[in-house]
Each structure stands twice: as C-alpha cells, then as structure tokens.
Design a protein around this motif. Structure first.
Motif, PDB file in Angstrom:
ATOM      1  N   ASP A 101      54.494  60.661  82.408  1.00  0.00           N
ATOM      2  CA  ASP A 101      54.687  61.631  83.472  1.00  0.00           C
ATOM      3  C   ASP A 101      55.406  60.884  84.594  1.00  0.00           C
ATOM      4  N   LEU A 102      55.769  61.569  85.647  1.00  0.00           N
ATOM      5  CA  LEU A 102      56.550  60.912  86.691  1.00  0.00           C
ATOM      6  C   LEU A 102      55.787  59.770  87.348  1.00  0.00           C
ATOM      7  N   LEU A 103      54.471  59.925  87.507  1.00  0.00           N
ATOM      8  CA  LEU A 103      53.693  58.863  88.153  1.00  0.00           C
ATOM      9  C   LEU A 103      53.589  57.633  87.252  1.00  0.00           C
ATOM     10  N   ARG A 104      53.305  57.840  85.967  1.00  0.00           N
ATOM     11  CA  ARG A 104      53.219  56.705  85.047  1.00  0.00           C
ATOM     12  C   ARG A 104      54.584  56.022  84.907  1.00  0.00           C
ATOM     13  N   ALA A 105      55.648  56.812  84.882  1.00  0.00           N
ATOM     14  CA  ALA A 105      56.984  56.223  84.783  1.00  0.00           C
ATOM     15  C   ALA A 105      57.251  55.302  85.972  1.00  0.00           C
ATOM     16  N   ARG A 106      56.964  55.776  87.174  1.00  0.00           N
ATOM     17  CA  ARG A 106      57.203  54.943  88.356  1.00  0.00           C
ATOM     18  C   ARG A 106      56.334  53.696  88.330  1.00  0.00           C
ATOM     19  N   ALA A 107      55.093  53.842  87.899  1.00  0.00           N
ATOM     20  CA  ALA A 107      54.182  52.695  87.878  1.00  0.00           C
ATOM     21  C   ALA A 107      54.650  51.624  86.902  1.00  0.00           C
ATOM     22  N   GLY A 108      55.289  52.040  85.797  1.00  0.00           N
ATOM     23  CA  GLY A 108      55.693  51.086  84.766  1.00  0.00           C
ATOM     24  C   GLY A 108      57.139  50.654  84.825  1.00  0.00           C
ATOM     25  N   GLY A 109      57.887  51.139  85.795  1.00  0.00           N
ATOM     26  CA  GLY A 109      59.301  50.788  85.880  1.00  0.00           C
ATOM     27  C   GLY A 109      60.181  51.551  84.916  1.00  0.00           C
ATOM     28  N   LEU A 110      59.663  52.639  84.331  1.00  0.00           N
ATOM     29  CA  LEU A 110      60.469  53.455  83.426  1.00  0.00           C
ATOM     30  C   LEU A 110      61.409  54.310  84.272  1.00  0.00           C
ATOM     31  N   VAL A 111      62.701  53.999  84.211  1.00  0.00           N
ATOM     32  CA  VAL A 111      63.668  54.681  85.070  1.00  0.00           C
ATOM     33  C   VAL A 111      64.470  55.748  84.334  1.00  0.00           C
ATOM     34  N   GLY A 112      64.308  55.853  83.013  1.00  0.00           N
ATOM     35  CA  GLY A 112      65.037  56.872  82.282  1.00  0.00           C
ATOM     36  C   GLY A 112      64.880  56.716  80.793  1.00  0.00           C
ATOM     37  N   GLY A 113      65.508  57.637  80.066  1.00  0.00           N
ATOM     38  CA  GLY A 113      65.436  57.548  78.622  1.00  0.00           C
ATOM     39  C   GLY A 113      65.990  58.776  77.947  1.00  0.00           C
ATOM     40  N   LEU A 114      66.028  58.716  76.625  1.00  0.00           N
ATOM     41  CA  LEU A 114      66.423  59.850  75.800  1.00  0.00           C
ATOM     42  C   LEU A 114      65.192  60.714  75.560  1.00  0.00           C
TER      43      LEU A 114
ATOM     44  N   ARG B 237      74.385  63.169  82.092  1.00  0.00           N
ATOM     45  CA  ARG B 237      75.405  63.428  81.079  1.00  0.00           C
ATOM     46  C   ARG B 237      76.413  62.290  80.954  1.00  0.00           C
ATOM     47  N   SER B 238      76.268  61.256  81.745  1.00  0.00           N
ATOM     48  CA  SER B 238      77.166  60.102  81.716  1.00  0.00           C
ATOM     49  C   SER B 238      76.387  58.878  82.168  1.00  0.00           C
ATOM     50  N   VAL B 239      76.948  57.701  81.874  1.00  0.00           N
ATOM     51  CA  VAL B 239      76.315  56.467  82.347  1.00  0.00           C
ATOM     52  C   VAL B 239      76.320  56.430  83.877  1.00  0.00           C
ATOM     53  N   ALA B 240      77.384  56.944  84.485  1.00  0.00           N
ATOM     54  CA  ALA B 240      77.425  57.006  85.954  1.00  0.00           C
ATOM     55  C   ALA B 240      76.288  57.868  86.487  1.00  0.00           C
ATOM     56  N   ASP B 241      75.970  58.976  85.793  1.00  0.00           N
ATOM     57  CA  ASP B 241      74.826  59.809  86.188  1.00  0.00           C
ATOM     58  C   ASP B 241      73.530  59.017  86.121  1.00  0.00           C
ATOM     59  N   ILE B 242      73.364  58.238  85.042  1.00  0.00           N
ATOM     60  CA  ILE B 242      72.142  57.448  84.887  1.00  0.00           C
ATOM     61  C   ILE B 242      72.026  56.433  86.020  1.00  0.00           C
ATOM     62  N   GLU B 243      73.085  55.717  86.270  1.00  0.00           N
ATOM     63  CA  GLU B 243      73.045  54.687  87.311  1.00  0.00           C
ATOM     64  C   GLU B 243      72.796  55.294  88.685  1.00  0.00           C
ATOM     65  N   SER B 244      73.363  56.453  88.938  1.00  0.00           N
ATOM     66  CA  SER B 244      73.146  57.129  90.212  1.00  0.00           C
ATOM     67  C   SER B 244      71.698  57.587  90.356  1.00  0.00           C
ATOM     68  N   ALA B 245      71.141  58.159  89.275  1.00  0.00           N
ATOM     69  CA  ALA B 245      69.746  58.601  89.318  1.00  0.00           C
ATOM     70  C   ALA B 245      68.809  57.432  89.557  1.00  0.00           C
ATOM     71  N   VAL B 246      69.038  56.326  88.853  1.00  0.00           N
ATOM     72  CA  VAL B 246      68.188  55.141  89.025  1.00  0.00           C
ATOM     73  C   VAL B 246      68.270  54.635  90.462  1.00  0.00           C
ATOM     74  N   ALA B 247      69.470  54.625  91.020  1.00  0.00           N
ATOM     75  CA  ALA B 247      69.631  54.149  92.396  1.00  0.00           C
ATOM     76  C   ALA B 247      68.867  55.030  93.384  1.00  0.00           C
ATOM     77  N   ARG B 248      68.730  56.317  93.082  1.00  0.00           N
ATOM     78  CA  ARG B 248      68.002  57.241  93.961  1.00  0.00           C
ATOM     79  C   ARG B 248      66.513  57.230  93.716  1.00  0.00           C
ATOM     80  N   GLY B 249      66.066  56.545  92.656  1.00  0.00           N
ATOM     81  CA  GLY B 249      64.652  56.570  92.307  1.00  0.00           C
ATOM     82  C   GLY B 249      64.252  57.786  91.509  1.00  0.00           C
ATOM     83  N   SER B 250      65.237  58.434  90.862  1.00  0.00           N
ATOM     84  CA  SER B 250      64.985  59.607  90.030  1.00  0.00           C
ATOM     85  C   SER B 250      64.922  59.193  88.571  1.00  0.00           C
ATOM     86  N   LEU B 251      64.043  59.821  87.799  1.00  0.00           N
ATOM     87  CA  LEU B 251      63.949  59.542  86.368  1.00  0.00           C
ATOM     88  C   LEU B 251      65.167  60.135  85.669  1.00  0.00           C
ATOM     89  N   ALA B 252      65.950  59.288  84.998  1.00  0.00           N
ATOM     90  CA  ALA B 252      67.202  59.696  84.360  1.00  0.00           C
ATOM     91  C   ALA B 252      66.913  60.173  82.940  1.00  0.00           C
TER      92      ALA B 252
END
Length: 349
Positions: free
Chosen positions: A36-49, A110-125
């Motif tokens: 979930d979003l809380l567990r992801a933040r706690a574990g450093g999970l920033v995104g995935g398929l 939808r792109s690697v740039a999207d992933i990198e941008s989401a990670v930089a904002r602290g959003s789960l990609a």
C-alpha cells in the motif's frame, strides 16, 4: 535505497475484494497486503509494474498446493476472451481511480521520464502491465486501445494457455520445456509490441515460446519475475541457456520473491532465509552481469519470505546484500537502475 519492482499483484487483490475498504486500505494503510502507499514509502518502493491478471476460477489457494515433496497442478481451462477483457478493463480502471484518489501519491507512468519525475515528487510510479493477454483479441485491436490507456508491458500468458501461447504449469520438479511454442497470433503480438515499444515479459511462458520470442523480437529479452532453474528446478524458472540468451540481448531478469521459485525443495514456505534469495541473485549476476539483474517481487501474488514480509521490509534485503559484499553501486542497479535502463531501451514513448 529506492526500489523499482518488476511485478506485483496489488490490482488483483483489490479486484478480488471490490469493497471501498480495500481501495481505501491501499491509499491509507490498515490491511495485511504486501503493498500500500504507506508500506511502499516505508520500504523505499518508488514504483513498479502493476500487473493485471484476469483470474481463472480455481479451487483453493495455489500456495497450499505447492508444499509437498513434488507437485503438478493442473492448468486451468483457457479463459474466454470476453471474460479476460472484462477483468482487464476493471483492473485498469482500479489503477486509474487509485491515481485520481491518491492526490499525487500514485502516478500512472508511460515513459522513463514519467517514472523519474514521479520518483522526484515522491509519488509511487505505476506502470500498467498485463499478465495473461486474454483481453487482447487475435487481431490485436485491443492492444492499441490498452496502449493508449497506458499499457507498456505484456506477458502473453499466465500459466494457462491462450490464443497467443502456452504457459508453464506449476510443476516441481520440471523443465520449462512443457509444450509447443507461439501460435500465429502470438507471433503477430511480438511484432506489434516491438513496433509500439511495449515490453514483452517472458515469465510464465514455456521454453519453446521463450525461444520463439528470442528469435522474433528485436527488443531486449525480459523476465519480470523469474529465478534460476539450476537452483530451484520448478517449471517457472529459467535454465542457464535461457539466462544466456537474456544476457546476449542485454535484457533483464527480476528476482521473484515467491518462495516456491527460490527454495531447492520448491515449496511455498515463508520460513525461507534471505541467503536463499542471495544465492539466486549471485547466480543471476554470474550469467547476466551487473546490468542484467533486478527485482520482481510478486508482492500480493505469492508467499514471500517472512524476513521481508511486505514492501516495508525491502531495506532488510538491501542490508543483507550489502553485508554480503554487494557494493552500493551494484545495489542501486539491482534495486532500480537496471529496470529504468531496459525500459528506456524498449519503450518508444
């Protein structure tokens, strides 16, 4: 350390519990889920398929049937196209609704740039992925529609057969060479995914299908959540020859945390030490090199080691590998950079 994960089944979990509580628990925590979003933040999970898996009617939990000295679970019947399409659209909708409700906590990328941008904002990609392509018709019309909705990764099969290919059964011990190769629509699907720049996931595909994709595809070969057959001879794992083919294509294999695909005895048993995971990573690194190994947890889709427990436990795996001598630079590749590299070399968006 930031982690990008090659496979999870969070959407299936929410689909199977179509209550507001399950949806809210992903956003705000409070469930027993792996992600979930809380567990992801706690574990450093920033995104995935984020996998869409159209489920088959099955009696009982697969994990309960993969605990003996050997097993050979019967394959479910093929899933009708309309049933697969309905389930796929429903789970895609779940992901899009999560994005809207998360208020920036999750972004569909939808792109690697999207992933990198989401990670930089602290959003789960979140990247939209299909595991079992029953929603896609043999003429591939639905592929274009799903691509427009954000689909960027396709696994032709789960472990049941469909009009594209043949999957491997859940069988231990067993070779992955369990049936015929791609059907003609499957060959067309490989070509069209190459044209669109959609990643083809070889996990769950039988060995002859794997070699058909290797011959037909001009993209890196990728198995998002598979392990080493020489260490755990279950049909779902990759042989040394398959791993060598992935290496030649400059592809990637994501380590599957499912214990039945890690343990030498092939059992779904959460009492599995982190050393067992490290042995598979060591073997993958030997075959694929530092640039070809990543993580593909199967969170919310399998029994994983108690030592990790959920996405919040990912730092324990990183710490274990660091203590075993993995450098920070190598860990950063395994945890995230190798995924972004292979996606960037596959996607055309």
């Amino acid at each position: 350390m930031n982690v990008f994960d090659g496979h999870n089944d969070a959407l299936l979990r929410i689909y199977n519990d179509p209550t507001p509580a399950a949806f809210e628990a992903f956003l705000n925590g409070g469930s027993s889920a792996h992600i979930d979003l809380l567990r992801a933040r706690a574990g450093g999970l920033v995104g995935g398929l984020f996998a869409i898996f159209p489920p088959s009617p099955m009696a009982g939990d697969l994990s309960d049937r993969m605990s003996g000295a050997g097993y050979d679970l019967p394959l479910p019947d093929p899933l009708p196209h309309p049933t697969g399409a309905d389930a796929t659209i429903a789970m895609a909708s779940i992901l899009l609704r999560l994005e809207a409700a998360s208020k920036g906590g999750l972004n569909v990328c939808r792109s690697v740039a999207d992933i990198e941008s989401a990670v930089a904002r602290g959003s789960l990609a979140a990247v939209l992925h299909i595991e079992g392509a029953e929603a896609i018709d043999p003429d591939l019309h639905m592929l274009d529609v799903l691509y427009a909705a954000g689909l960027r990764s396709v696994g032709m099969v789960w472990s049941r057969h469909n009009h594209f290919a043949h999957g491997v059964p859940m069988r231990f011990p067993s070779s992955p060479d369990t049936g015929p190769g791609l059907l003609e629509p499957g060959k067309r699907l490989v070509k069209r995914c190459n044209e669109l720049g959609v990643l083809l996931d070889l996990s769950h595909l039988n060995e002859r299908g794997f070699w058909d994709v290797a011959e037909l595809s001009d993209a890196p070969l990728v198995a998002t959540h598979s392990n080493v057959h020489a260490l755990c001879p279950v049909s779902r794992n990759l042989t040394d020859a398959q791993l060598d083919a992935v290496a030649r294509s400059q592809g990637v294999v994501g380590l599957n945390f499912a214990t039945a695909f890690l343990r030498a005895d092939g059992r779904m048993d959460s009492d599995t030490p982190l050393d067992t995971m490290r042995r598979h990573l060591d073997a993958l690194l030997e075959r694929l090199g530092d640039d070809g190994v990543a993580l593909g947890s199967d969170f919310d889709g399998a029994t994983i080691p108690d030592a990790i427990g959920s996405a919040a436990g990912l730092p324990r795996l990183i710490e274990h590998l660091s203590a075993a001598g993995y450098s920070d630079a190598l860990l950063e590749k395994i945890a995230m950079r190798n995924w972004l590299s292979v996606l960037g070399r596959t996607w055309k968006a």
